[in-house]
Design a protein around this motif. Structure first.
Motif, short mmCIF file in Angstrom:
data_model
loop_
_atom_site.label_atom_id
_atom_site.label_comp_id
_atom_site.label_asym_id
_atom_site.label_seq_id
_atom_site.Cartn_x
_atom_site.Cartn_y
_atom_site.Cartn_z
N PHE A 116 0.84 -1.20 0.00
CA PHE A 116 0.00 0.00 0.00
C PHE A 116 0.88 1.25 0.00
N GLY A 117 1.89 1.27 0.87
CA GLY A 117 2.78 2.42 0.92
C GLY A 117 3.52 2.64 -0.39
N ALA A 118 4.03 1.55 -0.98
CA ALA A 118 4.79 1.66 -2.23
C ALA A 118 3.91 2.21 -3.35
N LEU A 119 2.68 1.71 -3.46
CA LEU A 119 1.78 2.15 -4.53
C LEU A 119 1.24 3.55 -4.26
N TYR A 120 0.86 3.82 -3.03
CA TYR A 120 0.24 5.09 -2.67
C TYR A 120 1.18 6.26 -2.94
N TYR A 121 2.44 6.10 -2.55
CA TYR A 121 3.41 7.20 -2.73
C TYR A 121 4.07 7.19 -4.10
N ALA A 122 3.83 6.14 -4.89
CA ALA A 122 4.31 6.14 -6.27
C ALA A 122 3.66 7.27 -7.06
N SER A 123 2.44 7.63 -6.69
CA SER A 123 1.74 8.70 -7.41
C SER A 123 2.42 10.06 -7.18
N ASP A 124 3.12 10.21 -6.07
CA ASP A 124 3.85 11.45 -5.79
C ASP A 124 5.25 11.45 -6.39
N LEU A 125 5.81 10.26 -6.59
CA LEU A 125 7.25 10.16 -6.85
C LEU A 125 7.61 9.66 -8.25
N SER A 126 6.68 9.08 -9.00
CA SER A 126 6.96 8.57 -10.35
C SER A 126 8.28 7.81 -10.40
N PRO A 127 8.39 6.72 -9.67
CA PRO A 127 9.67 6.01 -9.56
C PRO A 127 10.02 5.21 -10.81
N ASN A 128 11.23 4.73 -10.83
CA ASN A 128 11.67 3.83 -11.90
C ASN A 128 10.86 2.53 -11.86
N SER A 129 10.68 2.00 -10.63
CA SER A 129 10.01 0.71 -10.48
C SER A 129 9.26 0.65 -9.17
N VAL A 130 8.22 -0.18 -9.18
CA VAL A 130 7.48 -0.53 -7.96
C VAL A 130 7.45 -2.05 -7.91
N ILE A 131 8.05 -2.62 -6.87
CA ILE A 131 8.15 -4.08 -6.75
C ILE A 131 7.37 -4.50 -5.51
N ILE A 132 6.30 -5.29 -5.70
CA ILE A 132 5.41 -5.61 -4.58
C ILE A 132 4.97 -7.06 -4.62
N GLY A 133 4.60 -7.57 -3.44
CA GLY A 133 4.05 -8.92 -3.31
C GLY A 133 2.83 -8.91 -2.42
N LYS A 134 1.75 -9.56 -2.82
CA LYS A 134 0.48 -9.59 -2.11
C LYS A 134 -0.10 -8.19 -1.95
N PRO A 135 -0.43 -7.51 -3.04
CA PRO A 135 -0.88 -6.13 -2.95
C PRO A 135 -2.18 -5.97 -2.18
N LEU A 136 -2.24 -4.89 -1.38
CA LEU A 136 -3.45 -4.50 -0.65
C LEU A 136 -3.69 -3.02 -0.95
N THR A 137 -4.86 -2.70 -1.47
CA THR A 137 -5.16 -1.32 -1.82
C THR A 137 -6.48 -0.84 -1.24
N ASN A 138 -7.40 -1.76 -0.99
CA ASN A 138 -8.75 -1.39 -0.54
C ASN A 138 -8.90 -1.69 0.95
N ILE A 139 -8.45 -0.76 1.78
CA ILE A 139 -8.48 -0.99 3.23
C ILE A 139 -9.91 -1.17 3.73
N GLY A 140 -10.85 -0.42 3.14
CA GLY A 140 -12.25 -0.56 3.53
C GLY A 140 -12.77 -1.96 3.26
N THR A 141 -12.43 -2.50 2.09
CA THR A 141 -12.86 -3.86 1.74
C THR A 141 -12.25 -4.87 2.69
N ILE A 142 -10.98 -4.68 3.06
CA ILE A 142 -10.32 -5.59 4.00
C ILE A 142 -11.10 -5.64 5.30
N ALA A 143 -11.57 -4.47 5.76
CA ALA A 143 -12.35 -4.41 7.00
C ALA A 143 -13.70 -5.11 6.83
#
Length: 528
Positions: free
Chosen positions: A379-406
């Motif tokens: 979540f942190g890597a993806l969320y702040y990618a929008s501010d930083l436009s990085p070279n790469s985002v490398i993630i495993g088991k992505p979680l983006t919908n905190i409301g759905t998780i709840a």
């Protein structure tokens, strides 16, 4: 005896009085003009001009001539950051001073070597130690006549009329033992929501297996709010009983997590170089970060910790294996084990500014940045990618919908991750389907605005993820709908969120290895 850490003292004369040095360290003296390229030690510090990683935990105490000697052969920059102490009176070039500054070397007075030894003993523990005091162990004082509401594990709210003198309201028991002579520090997340109320925490140090109070430590909220450290220690092994006192007019207060951590000699948090960011709009809740300048060559690789109930950072050994390059660790100690790196707008901006500042210090561009994480860290890597436009985002088991998780906690995953409900309440003040959708939207509104035209996304996801099954499909479709030229590499594995972590981790490291080599011509060290 436990394995000792090398303490290299490189100077004109060997230290004489070493009685105070901790048994954790093995002292070794080398002359200031020692030939490190020849290096006749049995275990060499440098092999073919490259630092021997066997000594990655060693401490280096350098006099002026030693600094110049190491710098002359381009060896100084290879020593481990945060583990260098040098003479504050040394007459060094501006380039040497700049290098030592970015490596966070500590200038000390070498004329009083006992102070150097004391600093080493108190600073370099090489282990993280910290506790949170559970609100489940909270006790309301019998004389308090106001109301107290426990909002899950998010926080506690107290409302009432407070007296003109400090009176006890609540207390927490600590079941962990703090060892004698261990220097600890105290921090509490607090807010005064209304009224003119002053808060005071008192720490009662109780000797183990007795009811004997050996010390009382006071921690005013005003001091904590200024970011000042409240440190304590005892000669005996103790339990810590924390009590909250209040005075003033009627009002309402909020108390979040109560933290007790090992204190270091400087202002670092958890490990040498560990730093804090506080959310002033929400109880001063923290995000912790650690920056290691590595060999000062691209990329800067950032790892966001997964959900972690223990205090501190994760992934230090893994990130140290990224070919020797600069890296950052980011951790979230709020709630039971993290709040997915969310906070107030100003708080989130602080974190982006810290990352941008480190890129500037290194002389890097955003194209020299990698963001990464597993589970909550995704979540942190993806969320702040929008501010930083990085070279790469490398993630495993992505979680983006905190409301759905709840929401999944009630039917799909009952009892599996109840802290998701705390996260929903902490961030919205409600636990409803509407607030859940609002929290989901908060992520996607931000992520969809990012520029990923030159970003590679490497994603390993679980096909039957019982936390957030739609995270990867939504991520893929969002990038596609935005006509982004982002490259998406992905692999789906069979199972629920916590199934087959070894498979996810293996693919995660493989993508790191490929991106480091193909984009930056770096070879990642072997990591198991």
């Amino acid at each position: 005896m436990a394995k000792q850490t090398k303490l290299f003292h490189i100077s004109q004369k060997q230290a004489v009085d070493l009685n105070d040095i901790s048994p954790k360290y093995s002292y070794q003296w080398l002359p200031s003009d020692y030939d490190f390229l020849l290096d006749e030690q049995e275990e060499k510090l440098f092999v073919n001009g490259l630092f021997n990683k066997r000594y990655s935990r060693a401490i280096f105490v350098l006099e002026e001539k030693a600094v110049r000697n190491l710098d002359k052969n381009d060896l100084l920059r290879q020593l481990p950051p945060y583990q260098i102490i040098y003479d504050r009176k040394a007459n060094l070039t501006s380039d040497m001073k700049q290098l030592l500054a970015i490596m966070e070397a500590k200038p000390l007075d070498m004329e009083n070597f006992s102070q150097v030894i004391n600093f080493v003993n108190d600073q370099f523990t090489f282990g993280q130690l910290g506790y949170k005091l559970s609100h489940d162990h909270l006790i309301i004082h019998e004389d308090f006549k106001g109301t107290i509401g426990k909002k899950g594990n998010s926080y506690v709210e107290v409302q009432g009329d407070f007296s003109s003198e400090f009176k006890q309201i609540i207390s927490w028991k600590m079941t962990n033992v703090v060892k004698g002579e261990e220097v600890m520090e105290f921090f509490a997340e607090t807010d005064v929501l209304s009224g003119e109320v002053e808060l005071l925490f008192k720490l009662f140090l109780i000797k183990e297996n007795t009811n004997q109070i050996v010390q009382i430590v006071e921690a005013p909220m005003s001091k904590l709010k200024r970011g000042e450290k409240v440190k304590f220690n005892s000669t005996a092994d103790v339990y810590v009983n924390v009590a909250l006192y209040a005075k003033g007019k009627s009002g309402e207060i909020r108390i979040g997590q109560i933290h007790i951590r090992r204190a270091l000699a400087d202002h670092s948090t958890m490990i040498p170089g560990g730093q804090r960011l506080c959310d002033e709009e929400q109880m001063d809740g923290e995000i912790l970060y650690y920056f290691n300048c590595g060999d000062l060559k691209p990329p800067l690789a950032i790892y966001f910790s997964g959900y972690r109930s223990a205090e501190g950072f994760e992934g230090r050994r893994m990130m140290s294996s990224m070919g020797g390059g600069p890296f950052m660790l980011i951790a979230d100690p709020r709630l039971e084990g993290g709040n997915f790196y969310l906070g107030s707008e100003a708080f989130e901006k602080k974190l982006v500014e810290v990352i941008q500042n480190k890129l500037t210090v290194l002389g890097f561009q955003n194209s020299d940045l990698i963001l990464s994480g597993l589970s909550m860290g995704t979540f942190g890597a993806l969320y702040y990618a929008s501010d930083l436009s990085p070279n790469s985002v490398i993630i495993g088991k992505p979680l983006t919908n905190i409301g759905t998780i709840a929401l999944n906690e009630r039917v799909l995953r009952p009892g599996g991750f109840p802290t998701a409900l705390d996260m929903l309440f902490y961030n919205t003040g409600e636990i409803t389907e509407e607030s859940a959708q609002k929290l989901n939207k908060r992520f996607w509104d931000k992520f969809s605005k990012g520029d990923y035209s030159d970003t590679t996304f490497a994603v390993a996801y679980m096909k039957q993820d019982d936390y957030d099954k739609e995270a990867f499909p939504m991520l893929f479709n969002t990038l596609k709908e935005n006509r982004s030229t982002a490259r998406v590499l992905y692999k789906g594995l069979t199972g629920r969120h916590n199934d087959n972590s070894p498979g996810v981790n293996k693919w995660f490291l493989k993508q790191y290895r490929n991106i480091l080599f193909n984009n930056f011509r770096r070879v990642m060290d072997d990591f198991e």
